[in-house]
Design an enzyme around this catalytic site. Sequence first.
Site, PDB file in Angstrom:
ATOM      1  CE  LYS A 187      35.578  35.762  42.331  1.00  0.00           C
ATOM      2  NZ  LYS A 187      34.652  35.763  41.197  1.00  0.00           N
TER       3      LYS A 187
ATOM      4  NE  ARG B 296      34.036  42.714  35.227  1.00  0.00           N
ATOM      5  CZ  ARG B 296      34.284  41.564  35.836  1.00  0.00           C
ATOM      6  NH1 ARG B 296      34.399  41.532  37.147  1.00  0.00           N
ATOM      7  NH2 ARG B 296      34.392  40.461  35.142  1.00  0.00           N
TER       8      ARG B 296
ATOM      9  NE  ARG C 295      38.312  41.207  34.080  1.00  0.00           N
ATOM     10  CZ  ARG C 295      38.068  40.467  35.155  1.00  0.00           C
ATOM     11  NH1 ARG C 295      37.826  41.062  36.313  1.00  0.00           N
ATOM     12  NH2 ARG C 295      38.060  39.158  35.101  1.00  0.00           N
TER      13      ARG C 295
ATOM     14  NE  ARG D  13      39.997  31.865  38.919  1.00  0.00           N
ATOM     15  CZ  ARG D  13      39.690  33.117  39.206  1.00  0.00           C
ATOM     16  NH1 ARG D  13      40.251  33.741  40.209  1.00  0.00           N
ATOM     17  NH2 ARG D  13      38.812  33.739  38.477  1.00  0.00           N
TER      18      ARG D  13
ATOM     19  NE  ARG E   1      36.339  35.420  33.354  1.00  0.00           N
ATOM     20  CZ  ARG E   1      35.800  36.633  33.451  1.00  0.00           C
ATOM     21  NH1 ARG E   1      35.497  37.314  32.347  1.00  0.00           N
ATOM     22  NH2 ARG E   1      35.563  37.172  34.613  1.00  0.00           N
TER      23      ARG E   1
END
Length: 220
Positions: free
Chosen positions: A13, A127, A161, A88, A172
């Site tokens: 995203k 990431r 992160r 969300r 998540r």
Amino acid sequence: MRIVLVGPPGAGKGTQAVRLAKELVIPHISTGDLFRANISQQTELGKLAKSYMDRGELVPDSVTIDMAKDRMEQADAENGFLLDGFPRNVDQAKALDELLTTEGIKLDAVLDLEVPEDEVVKRIAGRRICRNDSSHVFHVTYSPPKKEGVCDVCGGELYQRGDDREETVRTRLEVYHTQTEPIIDYYKAQGLVVTISSLGPVDEITQRALGALKREKAEQ
Ligand code: AP5
């Protein structure tokens, strides 16, 4: 255009939002980035958000909705925006509808990025993001920075992160399935959902998204 981007953690995203916002000349509004900016500035909101984000849970609606509204009411969002990570859950979607109705405006599309779960896990594990600006996103294998550990855009330090740990990622994903996926049906009922595959080279997905948004707009 006024667009909502939806998809599981790691779907791409943020990666696509930066490109689409540039192409469509609208601001990219990411509630995750807004929370991370508050965390690095050590604001009260940041301290509150961090406790939820570290566990992979949603930050309470009571603060999230106000933060998103404040951002959407800024001058640069007057003629359009690309929302990434908001709404969300269904209550946030209803709050967004109320805001849009008050302002006499409508969403043009909800772009749903589809990606298999095993790919999501690989993307999140590799990431790396920039300490200066969490919208500068890299991947150790799929889109490595020119110099290891250094942001190509601004020279900032790249880091992993805190919520990208395996355990938190599992929470998540569960939160996505139970709380966020229902907004897809909510928006399907309004005829706004455009689903595309988020597999393949990043630039190809951007073109796929732009084509799908153009077709959606033409049909309205
Ligand atoms: P947020 O920051 O929104 O995280 P997320 O939705 O979990 O999404 P991610 O940022 O993990 O993934 P992405 O889809 O943006 O993927 P990316 O482009 O980075 O939210 C974080 C937390 O904040 C939440 O858990 C919650 O606590 C809180 N929060 C935020 N909004 C909230 C709200 N509205 N209400 C309540 N709480 C809220 O890509 C992933 C990786 O893959 C990157 O390394 C990238 O380089 C790579 N990649 C991207 N595209 C490709 C491709 N095509 N091929 C190969 N690799 C790719």
